[in-house]
Design a protein around this motif. Structure first.
Motif, PDB file in Angstrom:
ATOM      1  N   PRO A 124       0.405  -8.266   5.236  1.00  0.00           N
ATOM      2  CA  PRO A 124       1.035  -7.530   4.230  1.00  0.00           C
ATOM      3  C   PRO A 124      -0.145  -6.913   3.095  1.00  0.00           C
ATOM      4  N   ASN A 125       0.361  -5.931   2.828  1.00  0.00           N
ATOM      5  CA  ASN A 125      -0.394  -5.058   1.491  1.00  0.00           C
ATOM      6  C   ASN A 125      -1.620  -4.479   2.164  1.00  0.00           C
ATOM      7  N   VAL A 126      -1.978  -4.167   3.442  1.00  0.00           N
ATOM      8  CA  VAL A 126      -3.167  -3.515   3.633  1.00  0.00           C
ATOM      9  C   VAL A 126      -2.828  -1.942   3.471  1.00  0.00           C
ATOM     10  N   GLY A 127      -1.672  -1.395   3.233  1.00  0.00           N
ATOM     11  CA  GLY A 127      -1.784  -0.042   3.073  1.00  0.00           C
ATOM     12  C   GLY A 127      -1.065   0.724   4.306  1.00  0.00           C
ATOM     13  N   LYS A 128       0.122  -0.064   4.930  1.00  0.00           N
ATOM     14  CA  LYS A 128       0.565   0.868   5.995  1.00  0.00           C
ATOM     15  C   LYS A 128       1.645   1.821   5.594  1.00  0.00           C
ATOM     16  N   SER A 129       2.449   1.263   4.705  1.00  0.00           N
ATOM     17  CA  SER A 129       3.355   2.443   4.296  1.00  0.00           C
ATOM     18  C   SER A 129       2.865   3.462   3.305  1.00  0.00           C
ATOM     19  N   THR A 130       1.818   3.268   2.675  1.00  0.00           N
ATOM     20  CA  THR A 130       1.025   4.249   2.038  1.00  0.00           C
ATOM     21  C   THR A 130       0.455   5.315   2.979  1.00  0.00           C
ATOM     22  N   LEU A 131      -0.018   4.647   4.019  1.00  0.00           N
ATOM     23  CA  LEU A 131      -0.615   5.576   5.111  1.00  0.00           C
ATOM     24  C   LEU A 131       0.526   6.397   5.761  1.00  0.00           C
ATOM     25  N   ASN A 160      -8.847   0.500   6.044  1.00  0.00           N
ATOM     26  CA  ASN A 160      -8.295   1.000   4.989  1.00  0.00           C
ATOM     27  C   ASN A 160      -8.888   0.833   3.571  1.00  0.00           C
ATOM     28  N   LYS A 161      -8.667   1.526   2.367  1.00  0.00           N
ATOM     29  CA  LYS A 161      -9.256   1.062   1.349  1.00  0.00           C
ATOM     30  C   LYS A 161     -10.766   1.411   1.148  1.00  0.00           C
ATOM     31  N   VAL A 162     -11.309   2.108   1.626  1.00  0.00           N
ATOM     32  CA  VAL A 162     -12.772   2.645   1.640  1.00  0.00           C
ATOM     33  C   VAL A 162     -13.050   3.098   0.187  1.00  0.00           C
ATOM     34  N   ASP A 163     -12.153   3.410  -0.520  1.00  0.00           N
ATOM     35  CA  ASP A 163     -12.354   3.848  -1.807  1.00  0.00           C
ATOM     36  C   ASP A 163     -12.537   2.702  -2.869  1.00  0.00           C
ATOM     37  N   GLN A 164     -12.259   1.453  -2.188  1.00  0.00           N
ATOM     38  CA  GLN A 164     -12.296   0.157  -3.220  1.00  0.00           C
ATOM     39  C   GLN A 164     -13.686  -0.559  -3.003  1.00  0.00           C
ATOM     40  N   LYS A 165     -14.142  -1.155  -4.118  1.00  0.00           N
ATOM     41  CA  LYS A 165     -15.269  -1.735  -3.805  1.00  0.00           C
ATOM     42  C   LYS A 165     -15.027  -3.095  -3.168  1.00  0.00           C
ATOM     43  N   MET A 216      -6.504  -1.493 -11.740  1.00  0.00           N
ATOM     44  CA  MET A 216      -5.433  -2.157 -11.928  1.00  0.00           C
ATOM     45  C   MET A 216      -4.120  -1.228 -11.731  1.00  0.00           C
ATOM     46  N   GLU A 217      -3.169  -1.578 -11.064  1.00  0.00           N
ATOM     47  CA  GLU A 217      -1.944  -0.432 -10.895  1.00  0.00           C
ATOM     48  C   GLU A 217      -0.824  -0.647 -11.854  1.00  0.00           C
ATOM     49  N   TYR A 218      -0.116   0.346 -12.241  1.00  0.00           N
ATOM     50  CA  TYR A 218       0.962   0.294 -12.944  1.00  0.00           C
ATOM     51  C   TYR A 218       1.915   1.532 -12.561  1.00  0.00           C
ATOM     52  N   PRO A 220       2.646  -7.973  -1.649  1.00  0.00           N
ATOM     53  CA  PRO A 220       2.973  -8.329  -0.179  1.00  0.00           C
ATOM     54  C   PRO A 220       4.412  -8.391   0.217  1.00  0.00           C
ATOM     55  N   GLN A 221       4.613  -8.004   1.553  1.00  0.00           N
ATOM     56  CA  GLN A 221       5.981  -8.089   2.247  1.00  0.00           C
ATOM     57  C   GLN A 221       6.804  -7.284   1.557  1.00  0.00           C
ATOM     58  N   THR A 222       6.445  -6.003   1.188  1.00  0.00           N
ATOM     59  CA  THR A 222       7.351  -5.205   0.743  1.00  0.00           C
ATOM     60  C   THR A 222       8.206  -4.269   1.840  1.00  0.00           C
ATOM     61  N   THR A 223       7.856  -4.150   2.920  1.00  0.00           N
ATOM     62  CA  THR A 223       8.468  -3.644   3.996  1.00  0.00           C
ATOM     63  C   THR A 223       9.055  -4.553   4.841  1.00  0.00           C
ATOM     64  N   ARG A 224      10.475  -4.465   5.177  1.00  0.00           N
ATOM     65  CA  ARG A 224      11.152  -5.414   5.731  1.00  0.00           C
ATOM     66  C   ARG A 224      11.616  -5.247   7.166  1.00  0.00           C
ATOM     67  N   SER A 226      -9.034   6.137   3.429  1.00  0.00           N
ATOM     68  CA  SER A 226      -8.359   5.704   2.272  1.00  0.00           C
ATOM     69  C   SER A 226      -6.962   6.261   2.259  1.00  0.00           C
ATOM     70  N   ALA A 227      -5.955   5.595   2.455  1.00  0.00           N
ATOM     71  CA  ALA A 227      -4.572   6.112   2.523  1.00  0.00           C
ATOM     72  C   ALA A 227      -4.059   6.838   1.040  1.00  0.00           C
ATOM     73  N   ARG A 228      -4.472   5.829   0.356  1.00  0.00           N
ATOM     74  CA  ARG A 228      -4.298   6.396  -1.233  1.00  0.00           C
ATOM     75  C   ARG A 228      -4.924   7.767  -1.422  1.00  0.00           C
TER      76      ARG A 228
HETATM   77  N1  LIG Z   1      -7.333   1.132  -3.284  1.00  0.00           N
HETATM   78  C1  LIG Z   1      -6.459   1.779  -2.204  1.00  0.00           C
HETATM   79  N2  LIG Z   1      -5.245   0.856  -2.573  1.00  0.00           N
HETATM   80  C2  LIG Z   1      -4.669   1.155  -1.593  1.00  0.00           C
HETATM   81  C3  LIG Z   1      -4.809   2.020  -0.514  1.00  0.00           C
HETATM   82  N3  LIG Z   1      -3.718   2.175   0.322  1.00  0.00           N
HETATM   83  C4  LIG Z   1      -2.703   1.455   0.003  1.00  0.00           C
HETATM   84  N4  LIG Z   1      -3.121   0.725  -1.369  1.00  0.00           N
HETATM   85  C5  LIG Z   1      -2.440  -0.112  -2.260  1.00  0.00           C
HETATM   86  O1  LIG Z   1      -2.089  -1.221  -1.375  1.00  0.00           O
HETATM   87  C6  LIG Z   1      -0.837  -1.760  -1.890  1.00  0.00           C
HETATM   88  C7  LIG Z   1      -0.014  -2.320  -0.743  1.00  0.00           C
HETATM   89  O2  LIG Z   1       0.502  -0.746  -0.174  1.00  0.00           O
HETATM   90  P1  LIG Z   1       1.594  -0.845   1.070  1.00  0.00           P
HETATM   91  O3  LIG Z   1       1.491   0.748   1.406  1.00  0.00           O
HETATM   92  O4  LIG Z   1       2.718  -1.279   0.373  1.00  0.00           O
HETATM   93  O5  LIG Z   1       0.969  -1.868   1.958  1.00  0.00           O
HETATM   94  P2  LIG Z   1       1.916  -2.463   3.289  1.00  0.00           P
HETATM   95  O6  LIG Z   1       0.773  -2.843   4.329  1.00  0.00           O
HETATM   96  O7  LIG Z   1       2.668  -1.400   3.683  1.00  0.00           O
HETATM   97  O8  LIG Z   1       2.636  -3.735   2.983  1.00  0.00           O
HETATM   98  P3  LIG Z   1       3.797  -4.693   3.448  1.00  0.00           P
HETATM   99  O9  LIG Z   1       5.081  -3.854   3.128  1.00  0.00           O
HETATM  100  O10 LIG Z   1       3.529  -5.950   2.549  1.00  0.00           O
HETATM  101  O11 LIG Z   1       3.526  -4.878   4.882  1.00  0.00           O
HETATM  102  C8  LIG Z   1      -0.218  -0.787  -2.817  1.00  0.00           C
HETATM  103  O12 LIG Z   1      -0.725  -0.994  -4.258  1.00  0.00           O
HETATM  104  C9  LIG Z   1      -1.172   0.525  -2.589  1.00  0.00           C
HETATM  105  O13 LIG Z   1      -1.187   1.355  -3.665  1.00  0.00           O
HETATM  106  C10 LIG Z   1      -5.905   2.535  -0.464  1.00  0.00           C
HETATM  107  O14 LIG Z   1      -6.555   3.595   0.417  1.00  0.00           O
HETATM  108  N5  LIG Z   1      -6.792   2.276  -1.541  1.00  0.00           N
END
Ligand SMILES: Nc1nc2c(ncn2[C@@H]2O[C@H](COP(=O)(O)OP(=O)(O)OP(=O)(O)O)[C@@H](O)[C@H]2O)c(=O)[nH]1
Length: 468
Positions: free
Chosen positions: A184-191, A291-296, A29-31, A207-211, A321-323
């Motif tokens: 949305p939410n696949v981790g593009k901005s994190t990467l 992305n998110k290979v760290d996640q089960k 869980m994330e906070y 989802p839909q954080t980046t506009r 794993s972008a994170r």
């Molecule tokens: N476990 C895990 N979570 C990740 C990883 N990369 C991103 N996340 C999480 O995924 C969520 C969405 O990440 P964003 O980078 O905002 O995703 P996005 O694809 O830019 O989302 P939109 O702006 O909605 O298009 C956040 O809670 C991140 O912390 C990863 O490699 N592993």
């Protein structure tokens, strides 16, 4: 807490509440998180801002520690090595991750420490509890002596220091546009942030954080990569959504390389299939970025790779794993070799096309996305009204626009508490960016249905021509 550890490579500080066994962590869980500092600036714990989803029984192990404490009124969880008032509380950019076992009990907490917090002075209060990262903490074993070394960057990811005085002739340069696309939410901005080593795009669990497309520029000797972080492609239900999707799709024809990003911990969805088809029609090199290979995987033991592979023809597939910043060096080298020849298109020290004012407004929206529920954060648009450099601080006045009176009430909160929370978290991020104190003055205004109003969208800056 029982132990802690620091992964020097990625700056992940981990607090253990139990001895972890292989496979014991099954969910996360994330906070939002804050560091607690003593008068000398040393970290003596952290504060996690929980929401109502967390129940006391999940925190059973955490609250076992003598100094850990849950402030029920605010939902603040304090994890500390001493019972003392912090001299300073510093908001972290990245969310904390709470690892849970099969019974939903929190086993440990991970926070990502920015580089300046990874020194032995900053970590001195935690040192007695530190175990080295590679050692599994084992019951009954004393803590291993902690020696702090400077964090090692992934080779090549940080490019700035090698740029100075470059003598590479312009005709030997490569440069080009790399689109990061996906649902949305696949981790593009994190990467994007991880590749640049700087926060240029806001991130949230919603989802839909980046506009709008955000450019992040990575310059290395002989090579300039211009990443375009695009809004997640989705089925829009208002004009703003339509614009977001249009802007994302319009990056495809001009991209030299397209990174189609997916979440490998989940099976492909209808949206993944639709986006993959659009990507296939574009001319650029197509890479499948898992992305998110760290996640089960969602279903224990499942492997979704073959299903993603089948979505199109990919020159290359790369698991990352972008994170946790895993696999990024390989990704960069695959991208680099596909760039066309050409001189750098941006100054070598520029890392984004956004101004400080735009980023500051985005930080406010990011905190609202964290703290507010459901539709409210998506109905927010932030405008910078005033920005004055004063002697001791930068004075910034912003208006947060919402669509309804009820949203205004939620955003302000009882006695202004919510707006205060968002403001103080945003102020910390803006101060970090500017490197100086900030006085942040937030106002809230109702603009009825601005997401569907073409003129409101225009003056809020959401116009296609601004980004093409
Ligand atoms: N476990 C895990 N979570 C990740 C990883 N990369 C991103 N996340 C999480 O995924 C969520 C969405 O990440 P964003 O980078 O905002 O995703 P996005 O694809 O830019 O989302 P939109 O702006 O909605 O298009 C956040 O809670 C991140 O912390 C990863 O490699 N592993």
């Amino acid at each position: 807490m029982k132990y802690c550890s620091l992964d020097q490579d990625v700056g992940a500080l981990y607090f253990y509440f139990a001895d972890l066994a292989e496979g014991q962590v099954v969910a996360a869980m994330e906070y939002p998180a804050h560091l607690l500092l003593d008068a000398q600036g040393a970290i003596f714990g952290c504060r996690i801002d929980l929401d109502d989803d967390v129940i006391l029984s999940q925190l059973e192990l955490v609250l076992d520690g003598p100094y850990n404490w849950l402030d029920g009124e605010y939902g603040h969880l304090y994890v500390r090595v001493a019972d003392e008032e912090p001299a300073e509380v510093v908001a972290l950019h990245d969310v904390a991750v709470l690892d849970l076992d099969a019974d939903d009990v929190v086993l440990g907490i991970e926070v990502l420490l920015p580089e300046q917090w990874r020194t032995s002075e900053r970590l001195s209060r935690l040192a007695p509890l530190m175990v080295s990262f590679d050692d599994e903490p084992v019951a009954g074993e004393g803590p291993v002596v902690f020696t702090s070394t400077s964090p090692t960057e992934e080779e090549g990811v940080e490019g700035s220091e090698v740029l100075a005085g470059t003598t590479i002739p312009l005709d030997q340069w490569r440069s080009g546009f790399v689109a990061l696309v996906g649902k949305p939410n696949v981790g593009k901005s994190t990467l994007l942030n991880a590749l640049l080593g700087e926060k240029v795009a806001i991130v949230s669990p919603r989802p839909q954080t980046t506009r709008v497309p955000v450019r992040g520029i990575l310059s290395r000797p002989g090579e300039q990569i211009i990443f375009i972080d695009t809004p997640g492609i989705h089925e829009p239900n208002h004009r703003l959504g339509k614009l977001m999707v249009e802007l994302a799709e319009r990056t495809l024809p001009n991209a030299d390389v397209i990174c189609f990003m997916v979440d490998i911990s989940q099976p492909p969805s209808r949206l993944d299939r639709t986006i993959a088809r659009e990507v296939q029609r574009a001319r650029g090199h197509k890479l499948l970025v898992l992305n998110k290979v760290d996640q089960k995987p969602r279903q224990p033991g499942a492997n979704y790779l073959p299903a993603y592979r089948e979505l199109g023809e990919w020159e290359m597939e790369i698991a990352i794993s972008a994170r946790r910043r895993l696999g990024l060096t390989a990704l960069l080298s695959e991208i680099g070799r596909r760039l066309p020849s050409g001189p750098p298109l941006y100054p070598l020290d520029q890392i984004t096309d956004q101004t400080e004012q735009q980023l500051a407004a985005e930080f406010v929206r990011e905190k609202a996305l964290f703290y507010l529920q459901q539709e409210v954060p998506h109905a927010i648009a932030v405008e910078v009204e005033e920005w004055i450099e004063k002697e001791t601080a930068t004075y910034i006045r912003m208006t947060i626009n919402v669509e309804k009176e009820s949203q205004k009430g939620i955003l302000i909160g009882a006695g202004g508490s919510m707006l205060k929370k968002i403001g103080s978290a945003a102020r910390a991020s803006i101060e970090r960016m500017l490197g100086r104190p900030v006085y942040l003055d937030l106002w809230v205004k109702v603009r009825h249905n601005w997401r569907d109003d073409p003129s409101a969208l225009g003056w809020l800056g959401y116009r296609a021509k601004n980004f093409l």
